[in-house]
Write an enzyme that holds these catalytic residues in place. Structure first.
Site, short mmCIF file in Angstrom:
data_model
loop_
_atom_site.label_atom_id
_atom_site.label_comp_id
_atom_site.label_asym_id
_atom_site.label_seq_id
_atom_site.Cartn_x
_atom_site.Cartn_y
_atom_site.Cartn_z
N SER A 188 0.90 -1.18 0.05
CA SER A 188 0.09 -0.02 -0.07
C SER A 188 0.90 1.37 0.13
O SER A 188 1.70 1.52 -0.91
CB SER A 188 -0.99 0.05 1.14
OG SER A 188 -1.61 0.77 1.01
N ASP A 358 -9.31 -5.66 -4.88
CA ASP A 358 -8.71 -4.58 -4.06
C ASP A 358 -9.48 -3.15 -4.63
O ASP A 358 -9.26 -2.95 -5.68
CB ASP A 358 -7.38 -4.36 -4.44
CG ASP A 358 -6.42 -3.44 -3.45
OD1 ASP A 358 -7.18 -2.75 -2.99
OD2 ASP A 358 -5.54 -4.14 -3.19
N HIS A 391 -7.38 -5.82 -0.41
CA HIS A 391 -6.22 -5.15 0.06
C HIS A 391 -5.28 -5.78 1.18
O HIS A 391 -4.25 -5.84 1.03
CB HIS A 391 -6.67 -3.73 0.70
CG HIS A 391 -5.56 -2.66 0.59
ND1 HIS A 391 -5.05 -1.98 -0.75
CD2 HIS A 391 -5.04 -1.84 1.35
CE1 HIS A 391 -4.25 -1.33 -0.59
NE2 HIS A 391 -4.21 -1.06 0.88
#
Ligand SMILES: *[C@@H]1O[C@H](CO)[C@@H](O)[C@H](O)[C@H]1NC(C)=O
Ligand SMILES: *[C@@H]1O[C@H](CO)[C@@H](O)[C@H](O)[C@H]1NC(C)=O
Ligand SMILES: *[C@@H]1O[C@H](CO)[C@@H](O)[C@H](O)[C@H]1NC(C)=O
Ligand SMILES: *[C@@H]1O[C@H](CO)[C@@H](O)[C@H](O)[C@H]1NC(C)=O
Length: 415
Positions: A188, A358, A391
């Site tokens: 991320s 995601d 995610h």
């Protein structure tokens, strides 16, 4: 909008942004009540009294050392080292790997599944020398040479400072201690700061290869108009309402808001979360419980504004002060300079792991990013796409070893 509505919308935006980045969504029928309880009971839980090595690594029978490194702008960061399985007489030859977590997380996030499922332990078992970073402001990295975390000046940074000061200090520590170039794993925000650094030619002399999981750089395809709207509200209002400050998602204000909202019989928070973040396919309910006891971690309001700008503007650039005169003062230009990702040297091998579910690292945005890197050839650009992953699956998925880590380790071994 009147002020009351604006404030409501502002708080709602905060919640959306936390959920987006934390990305922990489990299927509503799995342990809903248990997680609902833990999410809100743990809001003001104190940090554990001992360090990450003692609480999360040594208990599994691995060696672990705590390090502290000072950044050029004065932050003192806590870093863990798991030297890994010894090769022959010692561990001197193990190649170093640095793990960098994303926003609202800390190094603990990598260590919550069983050792057979968690990336640091798998890397250590494979014979890598594993280093785990903890970003400024998270519970084990709240020291500064002259500032205190209660002061506003302590929170006067965005991800530009992570690029300019934090990642270089972390790389230097690992490089100096091991005398070797390192492999990097970012998740991320940990991917964005590495890409931005490499695009400026920074760290490229110290990196052997980089694996980027749930890569974020372009955020404009990200899901619904809802998030984009939230991001816009966030940019506009947060500095006005909160100033340059700590943003603690476990703080009272956010907690009260979440409680009020989620206890409303008309609203199912888990439905909202799935809508926004995508549903993680493969999380262990016990791991999610542990995650919610330990995370989310604080960050700075300025960092969130910078991220929201990235969503709003669809370009990767330095922090926008919003007023030409202030941009001029900081950058000598009306607009903040961009990070040109096409400038990432084509000899830095890159591995991308991204998921079809995601909602943050959207497939369309990852496509845009890969297009910027089209001069990377052959094995210097490897992608692993997992249709069902969202995610958080990349760090906590029970099957992440088979789905992602085995390919990632094979990639490291080739470089
Ligand atoms: C934050 O840093 C900038 C310089 O980068 C400075 O102009 C500003 O006054 C600082 N703000 C706070 C609240 O410390
Ligand atoms: C690493 O070594 C260089 C050169 O000796 C030194 O300037 C730097 O301060 C060291 N950094 C860390 C974090 O150990
Ligand atoms: C989930 O976590 C629990 C507790 O650590 C463990 O006993 C169980 O085997 C895990 N399940 C899976 C599918 O990994
Ligand atoms: C970014 O870099 C590439 C390659 O160096 C160059 O062709 C392109 O014009 C640059 N883009 C911008 C917006 O500066």
């Amino acid at each position: 909008m009147d002020l009351h509505l604006q404030r409501g919308f502002f708080r709602w935006s905060i919640m959306m942004i936390i959920f987006m980045f934390v990305g922990v969504v489990i299927k509503p029928n799995e342990a809903l009540s248990s997680n609902r309880r833990i999410l809100f009971d743990s809001v003001l839980a104190p940090p554990p009294p001992v360090g990450i090595c003692e609480s999360f690594v040594i208990i599994h029978g691995y060696q672990c050392q705590e390090f502290h490194v000072k950044t050029e702008d004065g932050y003192v960061l806590n870093i863990q080292r798991i030297p890994g399985r010894s090769s022959g007489g010692g561990q001197v030859n193990n190649q170093p790997v640095l793990l960098q977590h994303g926003v609202f997380m800390d190094g603990v996030t990598w260590l919550l599944n069983s050792p057979q499922q968690s990336l640091p332990f798998i890397l250590a078992d494979t014979g890598f020398d594993v280093w785990i970073a903890n970003t400024r402001g998270t519970r084990f990295s709240r020291q500064h040479v002259s500032l205190d975390a209660t002061q506003s000046a302590f929170w006067n940074w965005s991800w530009d400072e992570l690029v300019d000061y934090e990642l270089p200090a972390t790389f230097d520590l690992v490089f100096n201690q091991t005398g070797q170039k390192l492999h990097y794993v970012g998740h991320s925000l940990g991917t964005l700061i590495a890409l931005a650094s490499f695009s400026e030619g920074k760290l490229v002399d110290k990196v052997r290869s980089a694996a980027l999981l749930s890569p974020i750089a372009y955020l404009s395809h990200m899901t619904s108009a809802i998030i984009v709207l939230a991001a816009k509200a966030f940019v506009g209002e947060i500095i006005e309402l909160m100033g340059v400050a700590e943003f603690n998602p476990k703080g009272k204000e956010v907690a009260h808001f979440l409680n009020a909202l989620c206890n409303n019989p008309g609203i199912d928070c888990y439905d909202i979360m799935s809508l926004i973040t995508g549903t993680n396919c493969c999380l262990n309910v016990s791991t999610v419980d542990l995650f919610l006891k330990n995370e989310p971690q604080p960050t700075s309001t300025k960092n969130l504004v910078h991220l929201a700008q990235t969503v709003r503007d669809g370009i990767v650039s330095k922090f926008n002060y919003g007023i030409e005169a202030r941009n001029l003062e900081h950058y000598g230009e009306d607009m903040p300079p961009i990070y040109n990702l096409s400038n990432i040297p084509s000899n830095v091998p890159l591995f991308f792991g991204y998921g079809g579910k995601d909602a943050l690292a959207d497939v369309g945005d990852v496509g845009l990013l890969l297009d910027k890197l089209k001069f990377h050839e052959g094995d210097d650009l490897t992608t692993v796409f997992i249709k069902d992953y969202a995610h958080a699956d990349f760090i906590m998925g029970v099957n992440a070893k088979e789905m992602v880590y085995d390919a990632l380790i094979a990639f490291f071994k080739r470089h």
